[in-house]
Design an enzyme around this catalytic site. Structure first.
Site, short mmCIF file in Angstrom:
data_model
loop_
_atom_site.label_atom_id
_atom_site.label_comp_id
_atom_site.label_asym_id
_atom_site.label_seq_id
_atom_site.Cartn_x
_atom_site.Cartn_y
_atom_site.Cartn_z
N ASP A 138 0.69 -0.92 0.02
CA ASP A 138 0.32 0.23 0.11
C ASP A 138 0.98 1.16 -0.30
O ASP A 138 0.39 2.28 -0.69
CB ASP A 138 -0.89 0.36 1.62
CG ASP A 138 -1.82 -0.84 0.34
OD1 ASP A 138 -2.01 -1.98 0.04
OD2 ASP A 138 -3.19 -1.65 2.00
N LYS A 197 -27.29 -14.07 -11.01
CA LYS A 197 -27.64 -13.18 -11.44
C LYS A 197 -27.43 -12.49 -10.68
O LYS A 197 -27.99 -12.31 -8.54
CB LYS A 197 -29.32 -13.72 -10.98
CG LYS A 197 -30.44 -12.17 -12.17
CD LYS A 197 -31.91 -12.62 -12.66
CE LYS A 197 -32.15 -11.52 -12.67
NZ LYS A 197 -32.40 -10.23 -11.83
N TYR A 242 1.73 2.41 -3.61
CA TYR A 242 1.19 2.39 -3.80
C TYR A 242 0.70 3.45 -3.84
O TYR A 242 1.15 4.49 -4.97
CB TYR A 242 -0.56 2.16 -3.83
CG TYR A 242 -1.57 2.29 -4.74
CD1 TYR A 242 -1.72 1.55 -6.06
CD2 TYR A 242 -2.28 3.08 -4.41
CE1 TYR A 242 -2.54 1.78 -7.02
CE2 TYR A 242 -3.03 3.35 -5.43
CZ TYR A 242 -3.60 2.37 -6.71
OH TYR A 242 -4.49 2.94 -7.15
N ASP A 243 0.98 4.24 -2.79
CA ASP A 243 0.41 5.53 -2.07
C ASP A 243 1.44 7.05 -2.72
O ASP A 243 1.16 7.66 -3.64
CB ASP A 243 0.36 5.66 -0.87
CG ASP A 243 -0.63 5.54 -0.52
OD1 ASP A 243 -1.91 5.02 -1.19
OD2 ASP A 243 -0.67 4.81 1.13
N LYS A 256 -27.96 -18.77 -20.10
CA LYS A 256 -28.00 -18.31 -21.83
C LYS A 256 -27.84 -19.08 -22.98
O LYS A 256 -26.74 -20.10 -22.73
CB LYS A 256 -26.72 -17.07 -21.75
CG LYS A 256 -27.12 -15.89 -20.87
CD LYS A 256 -25.83 -14.83 -20.56
CE LYS A 256 -26.39 -13.41 -19.46
NZ LYS A 256 -25.55 -12.64 -19.55
S1 IVH Z 1 -28.14 -10.20 -19.09
C1 IVH Z 1 -30.04 -9.44 -22.98
N1 IVH Z 1 -26.63 -11.58 -17.26
O1 IVH Z 1 -30.48 -8.79 -14.30
C2 IVH Z 1 -29.65 -9.72 -21.59
N2 IVH Z 1 -28.14 -9.79 -16.54
O2 IVH Z 1 -33.20 -7.62 -16.72
C3 IVH Z 1 -28.77 -8.54 -20.58
N3 IVH Z 1 -28.00 -9.25 -14.41
O3 IVH Z 1 -31.22 -5.71 -14.40
C4 IVH Z 1 -28.77 -9.18 -19.14
N4 IVH Z 1 -26.73 -10.59 -13.46
O4 IVH Z 1 -28.75 -6.02 -14.66
C5 IVH Z 1 -27.50 -10.66 -17.48
N5 IVH Z 1 -25.20 -12.56 -15.54
C6 IVH Z 1 -26.75 -11.93 -16.04
C7 IVH Z 1 -26.80 -11.16 -14.70
C8 IVH Z 1 -27.91 -9.85 -15.31
C9 IVH Z 1 -28.25 -10.07 -13.08
C10 IVH Z 1 -29.87 -8.60 -14.46
C11 IVH Z 1 -28.98 -7.02 -15.11
C12 IVH Z 1 -30.95 -6.98 -15.60
C13 IVH Z 1 -31.02 -8.30 -15.05
C14 IVH Z 1 -31.87 -8.33 -15.89
#
Ligand code: IVH
Length: 703
Positions: A40, A128, A43-44, A317
């Site tokens: 640190d 999420k 860094y400072d 996804k």
């Molecule tokens: S993808 C097209 N991945 O959840 C897809 N969203 O409505 C766009 N969120 O407010 C979002 N974790 O901020 C994606 N691993 C994740 C996520 C994520 C949280 C939130 C995002 C948005 C809501 C989705």
């Protein structure tokens, strides 16, 4: 002689570049890699040197300089930002069960017109994060703008605040060795969030501020609100004091080549983001088909409490970017992604009262009685405060608004008192502090807290009705002697009416006594009489467990029963003899000893036997007397005459143990031909190695 002006300038400029580079690298290692590379203080020193240089050359200050993380001037309002690529939201699967994942996979397969025979679809399973979405725009590898999602089309320019987030690179890693150079225009999308520990510390500081009378200060209800408040803070100096973190999970505009041209899959994209310097969650996985989605959902559901930050679900996804494109969107939500939630684990409610409950062993537990609230999938009306220290630390008072948490199968807990405004704090201060009563709320005996113990205990023992009731329920439960139909209500009634005081009283209950109880039909009374009769034939293990000796759970009871075979042997065993039993340590041994030293406990046992409770007894397989007792063997390789099972049986018959792996605790390793890594490990540890004849000799000797 001074150097010519331009020469100094060149040197300064070079120094400035190298300082920035060093600080960017240090930021990345510290915030993103979680592996600081310079102390640190160093860094400072670099930071101050850079600040001094920039002060000499104000026109050289660029927004991506590490000095700009501290935040600039307060704003009147945020400027509007039109997103180059709209920020979409994801469809939320509200079904929190496994069927939610199945439904998504089925939709994707249908949309792609896949037959049942077709291979499973590949997905990326992510967390999420519970924060707020942000779009980070980089041009030529430099952060030029950060914007909130807003309505998806237009957001707010929060660049100043976002620059203060250490995990967000101001400049991207553009090393030559990277498989993929950073695109000229790169918009990274992800979540700004606050870690739970950072949230706690922030609230602690906020509480101090409020207490000191600072105007307009408040605490935050949860990490998400705190993060959102920080990002939308008009004064970046305040934002800089709010510890925020970031995870990347996607992109917006990418130019000159589109994402689809650069990568084949979403996972490749995430890996590139990571290489360019963005934090990507470690839990991210590539999975195939509905079953693996379900497994991911369940696994994260079981382990989410160990994460240092909050999540409210997982996101699936489709991995292939080509398939994503084919799937497209419905009403601003991609068909290729879904959010799969978990039931909310925290809710707010009010404390109606704080009761003190008495446990089977006399432990006094303060319990907050709550206004009913639905949390973690059930309605909660009680939450434990554990003990006095814990109740004091959380400072829960009757009338307070609190946050209740129920995670998995864990018993509901009060997380904290909500004191988000000065008036809430004032009201809290007016309420009475919780104190543990000096006497047991049930029997009035002294409540004592022994030194070094966190718990208060009722000193009434079986004189205390609460302990009596629970001792009886414990004895009657299914895993003990099992008296069917003898539940909470009935025991309550019997003890309160003074019909039974001790366990043997149970067996003296006749049909008439039972049938004359209020709300007791003849048939039910007869059922209890029958159940009592049936429970008399039991096993030593069940009986022993049923006695409720402290620290003697089911498995210890089983080990004791097996080892000694007879109750009298256990009642008369010394601590040393008890210690011979598998898994019985000094605390358990002493507890058993103490229990049977009490004359009234022996009396209870005698009376129960006199009432007809019985079980089969034996001599036990007390290994203590056996030759190889206490020794652990590991077998490896092929022995000349003894088969593996044979050798194992003979060692065990002689009281020894056979283990599958070598450790410091191994007594002997018996090695035959083609012994492998176990032998090597044994040699490494300097253990004694026997061949078959040496083993046979040992067995012989001990005949
Ligand atoms: S993808 C097209 N991945 O959840 C897809 N969203 O409505 C766009 N969120 O407010 C979002 N974790 O901020 C994606 N691993 C994740 C996520 C994520 C949280 C939130 C995002 C948005 C809501 C989705």
């Amino acid at each position: 002689m001074t150097k010519p002006e331009t020469e100094t300038q060149d040197a300064d400029s070079q120094q400035l570049q190298s300082l920035r580079k060093a600080l960017h690298r240090a930021d990345h290692n510290y915030y993103v890699q979680d592996a600081p590379t310079i102390p640190d203080a160093e860094y400072d020193r670099l930071f101050r040197e850079l600040q001094a240089l920039e002060a000499q050359h104000p026109d050289w200050v660029t927004p991506d300089s590490p000095t700009q993380r501290v935040g600039g001037k307060p704003l009147d309002a945020f400027a509007a930002v039109r997103h180059a690529v709209p920020m979409l939201s994801i469809r939320t699967e509200t079904d929190t069960e496994s069927s939610g994942a199945q439904a998504f996979d089925a939709r994707v397969r249908k949309e792609l017109e896949l037959t049942e025979a077709a291979a499973p679809v590949e997905y990326v399973a992510e967390l999420k994060f519970d924060g707020l979405a942000i779009n980070l725009r980089y041009e030529a590898g430099v952060l030029v703008q950060a914007a909130t999602r807003g309505d998806g089309e237009n957001g707010e320019d929060v660049t100043q605040n976002i620059r203060t987030v250490g995990q967000i690179p101001l400049q991207l890693v553009s090393a030559q060795h990277l498989a993929m150079p950073v695109p000229q225009v790169l918009e990274v999308r992800g979540e700004v969030y606050m870690r739970r520990d950072d949230f706690e510390a922030l609230n602690e500081r906020q509480r101090e501020r409020i207490a000191q009378g600072e105007k307009g200060e408040k605490t935050f209800v949860n990490p998400r609100n705190a993060a959102a408040g920080a990002v939308r803070q008009l004064d970046p100096a305040i934002a800089a004091r709010r510890p925020l973190s970031f995870f990347a999970y996607g992109v917006g505009e990418v130019a000159p080549h589109s994402v689809g041209r650069l990568f084949a899959t979403h996972m490749e994209l995430l890996q590139a983001l990571k290489a360019w310097g963005f934090p990507v969650a470690d839990a991210t996985r590539v999975v195939r088909g509905a079953e693996e989605l379900i497994a991911f959902h369940q696994h994260i559901g079981q382990t989410r409490d160990q994460l240092p930050y909050d999540i409210d679900g997982v996101v699936y996804k489709v991995n292939s970017l080509a398939l994503q494109q084919r799937l497209g969107f419905v009403s601003r939500e991609p068909r290729w992604a879904v959010a799969h939630k978990y039931p909310a684990q925290e809710q707010m409610t009010t404390v109606l009262a704080i009761d003190v409950q008495v446990g089977r062993t006399g432990k006094l537990t303060p319990v907050a009685k709550l206004s009913p609230v639905f949390v973690g999938g059930v309605t909660v009306t009680n939450a434990t405060l554990h003990n006095e220290d814990e109740a004091r630390r959380k400072d829960v008072r009757v009338g307070d608004t609190v946050i209740v948490r129920r995670a998995g199968d864990v018993i509901p807990e009060v997380v904290s008192v909500v004191q988000d405004q000065a008036d809430a704090q004032a009201a809290h201060a007016q309420r009475a502090l919780f104190t543990m009563p000096a006497t047991c709320p049930v029997c009035g005996s002294a409540a004592v807290r022994e030194e070094g113990e966190a718990d208060h205990r009722c000193s009434g023992g079986l004189f205390c009705n609460a302990q009596r009731k629970q001792a009886i329920l414990h004895f009657a439960q299914r895993r003990a002697v099992e008296i069917e139909g003898l539940g909470d209500k009935l025991v309550e009634q019997l003890v309160d009416a003074n019909v039974i005081r001790t366990l043997p009283d149970l067996y003296r209950l006749g049909f008439t006594a039972l049938a004359s109880l209020e709300r007791m039909a003849d048939k039910s009374a007869q059922n209890i009489v029958d159940a009592l009769q049936k429970s008399k034939h039991t096993t030593l293990q069940r009986f022993l467990f049923g006695l409720g000796i402290r620290h003697v759970g089911e498995s210890t009871a089983k080990a004791l029963a097996r080892h000694f075979g007879a109750l009298d042997a256990i009642m008369d065993a010394t601590v040393e003899q008890l210690l011979q039993v598998n898994d019985v340590g000094p605390i358990v041994a002493q507890s058993i000893r103490t229990f049977f030293e009490q004359p009234h406990n022996r009396e209870v046992v005698e009376q129960l036997r006199a009432c007809g409770i019985h079980w089969e007894e034996g001599t036990g397989d007390s290994d203590a007397a056996k030759p190889l007792a206490g020794l652990t063997f590991v077998l490896t390789g092929t022995l000349p005459t003894l088969g593996r099972d044979d050798a194992k049986d003979r060692i065990e018959a002689a009281g020894g143990k056979v283990s599958g792996s070598v450790s410091k605790k191994t007594s002997y390793v018996v090695a035959g031909s083609e012994a492998g890594s176990k032998l090597a490990k044994a040699q490494e540890l300097g253990l004694t190695i026997l061949d078959e004849s040496a083993l046979l000799e040992m067995l012989q000797d001990h005949r």
